[in-house]
Design a protein around this motif. Sequence first.
Motif, mmCIF file in Angstrom:
data_model
loop_
_atom_site.group_PDB
_atom_site.id
_atom_site.type_symbol
_atom_site.label_atom_id
_atom_site.label_comp_id
_atom_site.label_asym_id
_atom_site.label_seq_id
_atom_site.Cartn_x
_atom_site.Cartn_y
_atom_site.Cartn_z
ATOM 1 N N THR A 14 -11.522 13.824 5.695
ATOM 2 C CA THR A 14 -12.706 13.430 4.950
ATOM 3 C C THR A 14 -12.716 11.918 4.764
ATOM 4 O OG1 THR A 14 -11.657 13.575 2.766
ATOM 5 C CG2 THR A 14 -12.554 15.621 3.702
ATOM 6 N N ASP A 15 -13.803 11.405 4.205
ATOM 7 C CA ASP A 15 -13.911 9.962 4.012
ATOM 8 C C ASP A 15 -12.857 9.436 3.040
ATOM 9 O OD1 ASP A 15 -16.061 9.873 5.701
ATOM 10 O OD2 ASP A 15 -17.572 9.935 4.111
ATOM 11 N N GLU A 16 -12.441 10.286 2.080
ATOM 12 C CA GLU A 16 -11.525 9.802 1.047
ATOM 13 C C GLU A 16 -10.064 10.136 1.299
ATOM 14 O OE1 GLU A 16 -12.281 14.049 -0.252
ATOM 15 O OE2 GLU A 16 -13.435 12.443 0.713
ATOM 16 N N ALA A 17 -9.774 11.148 2.142
ATOM 17 C CA ALA A 17 -8.384 11.583 2.278
ATOM 18 C C ALA A 17 -8.221 12.533 3.451
ATOM 19 C CB ALA A 17 -7.923 12.269 0.997
ATOM 20 N N THR A 18 -6.960 12.766 3.801
ATOM 21 C CA THR A 18 -6.613 13.874 4.690
ATOM 22 C C THR A 18 -6.307 15.057 3.784
ATOM 23 O OG1 THR A 18 -5.663 12.370 6.326
ATOM 24 C CG2 THR A 18 -5.034 14.699 6.465
ATOM 25 N N ARG A 35 -10.811 9.092 -3.695
ATOM 26 C CA ARG A 35 -11.756 8.101 -3.158
ATOM 27 C C ARG A 35 -11.396 6.687 -3.630
ATOM 28 N NH1 ARG A 35 -17.815 8.916 -4.990
ATOM 29 N NH2 ARG A 35 -16.866 8.208 -6.938
ATOM 30 N N ALA A 36 -11.073 6.555 -4.928
ATOM 31 C CA ALA A 36 -10.752 5.230 -5.469
ATOM 32 C C ALA A 36 -9.463 4.683 -4.862
ATOM 33 C CB ALA A 36 -10.640 5.301 -6.986
ATOM 34 N N LEU A 37 -8.462 5.534 -4.682
ATOM 35 C CA LEU A 37 -7.207 5.088 -4.071
ATOM 36 C C LEU A 37 -7.434 4.665 -2.621
ATOM 37 C CD1 LEU A 37 -4.764 7.789 -5.508
ATOM 38 C CD2 LEU A 37 -4.833 5.359 -6.126
ATOM 39 N N HIS A 38 -8.246 5.450 -1.913
ATOM 40 C CA HIS A 38 -8.563 5.104 -0.518
ATOM 41 C C HIS A 38 -9.264 3.747 -0.455
ATOM 42 C CE1 HIS A 38 -9.938 5.535 3.631
ATOM 43 N NE2 HIS A 38 -11.146 5.235 3.203
ATOM 44 N N GLU A 39 -10.198 3.515 -1.380
ATOM 45 C CA GLU A 39 -10.933 2.251 -1.394
ATOM 46 C C GLU A 39 -10.011 1.066 -1.678
ATOM 47 O OE1 GLU A 39 -13.984 3.008 -4.241
ATOM 48 O OE2 GLU A 39 -15.284 4.052 -2.794
ATOM 49 N N ARG A 40 -8.886 1.339 -2.349
ATOM 50 C CA ARG A 40 -7.917 0.270 -2.628
ATOM 51 C C ARG A 40 -6.905 0.106 -1.491
ATOM 52 N NH1 ARG A 40 -6.614 -0.430 -8.993
ATOM 53 N NH2 ARG A 40 -8.739 -0.157 -9.790
ATOM 54 N N LYS A 48 0.842 -1.185 0.000
ATOM 55 C CA LYS A 48 0.000 0.000 0.000
ATOM 56 C C LYS A 48 0.887 1.247 0.000
ATOM 57 C CE LYS A 48 -3.500 -2.650 0.022
ATOM 58 N NZ LYS A 48 -4.156 -2.917 -1.287
ATOM 59 N N LEU A 49 0.449 2.258 -0.717
ATOM 60 C CA LEU A 49 1.242 3.455 -0.931
ATOM 61 C C LEU A 49 0.712 4.638 -0.146
ATOM 62 C CD1 LEU A 49 1.537 3.182 -4.824
ATOM 63 C CD2 LEU A 49 3.239 2.457 -3.130
#
Length: 399
Positions: free
Chosen positions: A60-64, A34-39, A8-9
């Motif tokens: 946020t749900d997807e990122a800092t 969002r897609a990267l977070h989901e991965r 994970k990156l």
Amino acid sequence: MTAPSDRKLKVLIAADTYPPDVNGASVFCYRLARALHERGHEVHVIAARNEAGPDSVQYTDEATVHRLQSVAAPTHEYYRIVFPWHARKSIGALLDELRPDVVHVQCHYMIGEAAINEADQRRIRTIATNHFMPENLEPFLPFPQWFRDIVSKNSWRDMGRLMSKTAAVTTPTALAAKTMMEHAGLDDVLPISNGIDSAAYERAPGEVVERAEYPVVLFVGRLAVEKNVDVLIRALQLLDPALNVHLEIVGDGEQRTPLRELVDELGLQDRVHFLGHVSEADLHRAYLRAEVFCQPGTAELQSLVSLEAMSASRPVVLADALALPHLVTDGDNGYLFTPNDPQDLADKLTAVLTASDEERARMGRASHDRAVQHSQDKTIGLFEKLYRGATPAEVRELL
């Protein structure tokens, strides 16, 4: 060195525009995060703060999301300017703190420029994606055209100078890539689609969408000069009154007042509906409710909203300009019209609106077939390969 494909990156997205801003680049950055977070990746975003105040952090749900101190751009409704010296200082400190695996910049202005230079100094792998043409800035520069031309030329030069420092450069379409190589002097630009989650706009099993009592032409986007919504309004007036066609406009922007005045001038108040910003659910229904989608803009590097409409199986009528011709073939899934020509636009809309229900459904299916070729999963997968060390040549083989 290529990073293991299962590790994970930590990804830092440097965005000059990010929600709540409403534009294609902002939407792409949000969906990418969002897609990267989901991965399973750790995602950070650097963007301008949307109001006065010092640097701040949002979770946020997807990122800092790291917001930088900014000031309002005097000629635009919501763009914020981060001064270069502040961007360099804040981004440099953030890179030292986070030590990301990769920095993904979204243009070469303000935050993008500082992120490229600061990451280059620290030998952090950097990927550059370009969503803007320098000419996109012209409506917001209160100068004569000769001066705008100088600004554009210098902006192309700066794009080449800065993005050539990165490990790979991408843009949404092959035409945009060709233009960047010609004008910015870049050796290799990868055409990687912004990507679309087609399922989000398809009619769900059992879903019922109430259709209007009249045919609807739909526009979605910023109400900006380069979107040419005035051309669409003038085309509506030229349609056969017996068709009783209505226009729904989703979005907002600095042209809202001139456009409303044009509607009043043409006596179209009963047939043009300004819906403003709407929820994702309402946008989904708007696409499915429309008979045809129209994008009259002439500065589109891809047009996410056109792909959304196509995902909803709508025929499309698009301006024959920049990247839009890649999305439509005349008579197959819609039509191209001569830019800034209301009569030609009216003729092409008429061709769709007077077609049989079966023919419109066939065009809609053809639109959907094209949209699914721009899979978001494929797009994210290609960026992951670049993040992990793949060369542009290696990724080009997968396009």
